[in-house]
Write an enzyme that holds these catalytic residues in place. Structure first.
Site, PDB file in Angstrom:
ATOM      1  N   SER A  36       9.373  41.676 -26.841  1.00  0.00           N
ATOM      2  CA  SER A  36       8.745  42.203 -28.051  1.00  0.00           C
ATOM      3  C   SER A  36       8.208  43.592 -27.733  1.00  0.00           C
ATOM      4  O   SER A  36       8.104  43.978 -26.565  1.00  0.00           O
ATOM      5  CB  SER A  36       7.567  41.303 -28.435  1.00  0.00           C
ATOM      6  OG  SER A  36       6.757  41.896 -29.417  1.00  0.00           O
ATOM      7  N   TYR A  69       0.036  36.135 -26.543  1.00  0.00           N
ATOM      8  CA  TYR A  69       1.407  36.569 -26.893  1.00  0.00           C
ATOM      9  C   TYR A  69       1.789  37.810 -26.095  1.00  0.00           C
ATOM     10  O   TYR A  69       2.877  37.886 -25.513  1.00  0.00           O
ATOM     11  CB  TYR A  69       1.475  36.854 -28.397  1.00  0.00           C
ATOM     12  CG  TYR A  69       2.868  37.198 -28.916  1.00  0.00           C
ATOM     13  CD1 TYR A  69       3.834  36.211 -29.118  1.00  0.00           C
ATOM     14  CD2 TYR A  69       3.212  38.505 -29.234  1.00  0.00           C
ATOM     15  CE1 TYR A  69       5.097  36.517 -29.609  1.00  0.00           C
ATOM     16  CE2 TYR A  69       4.470  38.831 -29.718  1.00  0.00           C
ATOM     17  CZ  TYR A  69       5.407  37.821 -29.908  1.00  0.00           C
ATOM     18  OH  TYR A  69       6.669  38.146 -30.397  1.00  0.00           O
TER      19      TYR A  69
HETATM   20  N1  LIG Z   1       9.452  38.616 -36.114  1.00  0.00           N
HETATM   21  C1  LIG Z   1       8.924  39.591 -35.394  1.00  0.00           C
HETATM   22  O1  LIG Z   1       8.254  40.488 -35.938  1.00  0.00           O
HETATM   23  C2  LIG Z   1       9.140  39.643 -33.897  1.00  0.00           C
HETATM   24  C3  LIG Z   1       8.845  40.833 -33.235  1.00  0.00           C
HETATM   25  C4  LIG Z   1       9.068  40.929 -31.859  1.00  0.00           C
HETATM   26  C5  LIG Z   1       9.573  39.838 -31.174  1.00  0.00           C
HETATM   27  N2  LIG Z   1       9.818  38.682 -31.831  1.00  0.00           N
HETATM   28  C6  LIG Z   1      10.378  37.563 -31.052  1.00  0.00           C
HETATM   29  O2  LIG Z   1      11.679  37.298 -31.516  1.00  0.00           O
HETATM   30  C7  LIG Z   1      12.015  35.928 -31.251  1.00  0.00           C
HETATM   31  C8  LIG Z   1      12.573  35.304 -32.520  1.00  0.00           C
HETATM   32  O3  LIG Z   1      11.554  35.256 -33.512  1.00  0.00           O
HETATM   33  P1  LIG Z   1      11.850  35.360 -35.077  1.00  0.00           P
HETATM   34  O4  LIG Z   1      11.229  36.589 -35.563  1.00  0.00           O
HETATM   35  O5  LIG Z   1      13.269  35.100 -35.351  1.00  0.00           O
HETATM   36  O6  LIG Z   1      10.920  34.140 -35.578  1.00  0.00           O
HETATM   37  P2  LIG Z   1      11.297  32.711 -36.189  1.00  0.00           P
HETATM   38  O7  LIG Z   1      10.054  31.906 -36.154  1.00  0.00           O
HETATM   39  O8  LIG Z   1      11.966  32.891 -37.504  1.00  0.00           O
HETATM   40  O9  LIG Z   1      12.390  32.143 -35.174  1.00  0.00           O
HETATM   41  C9  LIG Z   1      12.048  31.577 -33.948  1.00  0.00           C
HETATM   42  C10 LIG Z   1      12.832  30.285 -33.798  1.00  0.00           C
HETATM   43  O10 LIG Z   1      12.508  29.718 -32.517  1.00  0.00           O
HETATM   44  C11 LIG Z   1      12.327  28.331 -32.721  1.00  0.00           C
HETATM   45  N3  LIG Z   1      11.456  27.774 -31.678  1.00  0.00           N
HETATM   46  C12 LIG Z   1      10.106  27.940 -31.551  1.00  0.00           C
HETATM   47  N4  LIG Z   1       9.661  27.228 -30.522  1.00  0.00           N
HETATM   48  C13 LIG Z   1      10.731  26.592 -29.985  1.00  0.00           C
HETATM   49  C14 LIG Z   1      10.890  25.706 -28.904  1.00  0.00           C
HETATM   50  N5  LIG Z   1       9.840  25.283 -28.173  1.00  0.00           N
HETATM   51  N6  LIG Z   1      12.133  25.259 -28.606  1.00  0.00           N
HETATM   52  C15 LIG Z   1      13.203  25.657 -29.348  1.00  0.00           C
HETATM   53  N7  LIG Z   1      13.101  26.484 -30.407  1.00  0.00           N
HETATM   54  C16 LIG Z   1      11.878  26.952 -30.712  1.00  0.00           C
HETATM   55  C17 LIG Z   1      11.721  28.195 -34.096  1.00  0.00           C
HETATM   56  O11 LIG Z   1      11.875  26.891 -34.630  1.00  0.00           O
HETATM   57  C18 LIG Z   1      12.461  29.271 -34.870  1.00  0.00           C
HETATM   58  O12 LIG Z   1      13.616  28.779 -35.508  1.00  0.00           O
HETATM   59  C19 LIG Z   1      10.738  35.292 -30.731  1.00  0.00           C
HETATM   60  O13 LIG Z   1      10.799  35.217 -29.326  1.00  0.00           O
HETATM   61  C20 LIG Z   1       9.647  36.258 -31.158  1.00  0.00           C
HETATM   62  O14 LIG Z   1       8.525  36.184 -30.333  1.00  0.00           O
HETATM   63  C21 LIG Z   1       9.621  38.558 -33.176  1.00  0.00           C
END
Ligand SMILES: NC(=O)c1ccc[n+]([C@@H]2O[C@H](COP(=O)([O-])OP(=O)(O)OC[C@H]3O[C@@H](n4cnc5c(N)ncnc54)[C@H](O)[C@@H]3O)[C@@H](O)[C@H]2O)c1
Length: 271
Positions: free
Chosen positions: A155, A168
């Site tokens: 991130s 986080y």
């Molecule tokens: N959305 C943002 O602004 C953002 C920014 C920077 C980084 N991220 C990172 O990107 C990645 C994806 O996030 P996203 O934005 O698609 O969010 P999201 O919540 O839509 O997707 C994350 C997915 O991971 C799954 N998940 C969570 N815990 C889990 C576990 N223990 N085992 C298996 N699956 C699990 C969830 O069910 C979900 O489907 C994450 O690592 C998040 O930290 C997100």
């Protein structure tokens, strides 16, 4: 035209929706077979809506509509045995494993003095150990294949402070070290390991009570709120913009990029 990832097999975590789903569709559209896993249920304290089995089924539909083959399972990245079984299934079904995208993660906003041991532990267990489980379950198969590409989703909070979530920020910084360490040890097997660092992305992570939780956590410290402003006109990326970078790193177009940390954040890390 032959796809850039034709003949390759990719394992992706957190595949039910958001970035994981977009990565699955993008890699499949470039020719990869996809294997993925998602917890599809609520994690305690997470303020946004949980992914569902229906979301996972929709990912399967979209990948198949893109012309791809996919195996999607409900499972938890904290469960090392489940990841090992899925990696073996990928090999048994599609003949091997070339690409790993360790994308699953959670984000619970809370100021330092409101962060409970359970919130802290969930971030360490899912965001750090879950990635370690994913790589240790899959790397032997990449070695067997003679090489591959591992992409870790960190991130912008893995490069600078994201306020009101020390847990986080800590977990996403840890992935920088993990990326370098695995890149160093797996390099002799022709395996590249890189991290991507999205800024804000338009996914269901922003749904439910997420915005209210952010506001509650930031109360009284609004000055920090300007951190993470982008240099470009818009404030958020679409998930597909992150997928384009993941596909690039997964492809043979980047044979000399490893142990690198690629920001996809509109300049947020520098504001
Ligand atoms: N959305 C943002 O602004 C953002 C920014 C920077 C980084 N991220 C990172 O990107 C990645 C994806 O996030 P996203 O934005 O698609 O969010 P999201 O919540 O839509 O997707 C994350 C997915 O991971 C799954 N998940 C969570 N815990 C889990 C576990 N223990 N085992 C298996 N699956 C699990 C969830 O069910 C979900 O489907 C994450 O690592 C998040 O930290 C997100």
């Amino acid at each position: 035209m032959v796809g850039r990832l034709e003949g390759k097999v990719a394992l992706i975590t957190g595949i039910a929706r958001g970035q994981g789903r977009a990565h699955a569709v993008r890699l499949a559209s470039e020719g990869a077979d996809v294997v993925g896993l998602d917890i599809c249920e609520a994690v305690p304290d997470v303020p946004y809506d949980p992914a569902t089995p229906e979301d996972l089924a929709e990912t399967v539909r979209l990948v198949e509509a893109a012309g791809g083959r996919i195996i999607a399972a409900q499972g938890d990245v904290r469960d090392a045995d489940a990841l090992k079984a899925l990696a073996q299934k990928a090999v048994d079904t599609f003949g091997g494993l070339d690409i790993v995208v360790a994308n699953a993660g959670i984000c619970i906003p809370s100021a330092w003095d409101a962060t409970t041991p359970r919130i802290w532990a969930s971030h360490m267990d899912i965001n750090i150990t879950g990635v370690w489980n994913t790589i240790t379950a899959t790397a032997p198969h990449l070695i067997e294949r003679g090489g591959g590409s591992i992409v870790i989703t960190s991130s912008y909070a893995g490069k600078k402070v994201q306020p009101w979530m020390i847990h986080y920020t800590t977990s996403k910084h840890a992935l920088v070290g993990m990326t370098r360490g695995f890149a160093a040890e797996l390099g002799r097997h022709k395996i590249r390991v890189n991290s991507v660092h999205p800024g804000g992305v338009n996914t269901p992570m922003g749904s439910g009570n997420m915005m209210a939780a952010m506001e509650a956590a930031s109360a009284g410290t609004e000055k920090l709120g300007t951190m993470g402003t982008t240099f470009l006109e818009k404030s958020w990326a679409e998930p597909e913009e992150i997928s384009a970078v993941v596909a690039f790193l997964a492809s043979d177009e980047t044979p000399w990029i490893t142990a690198e940390h690629i920001s996809v954040d509109g300049g947020q890390q520098y504001f």
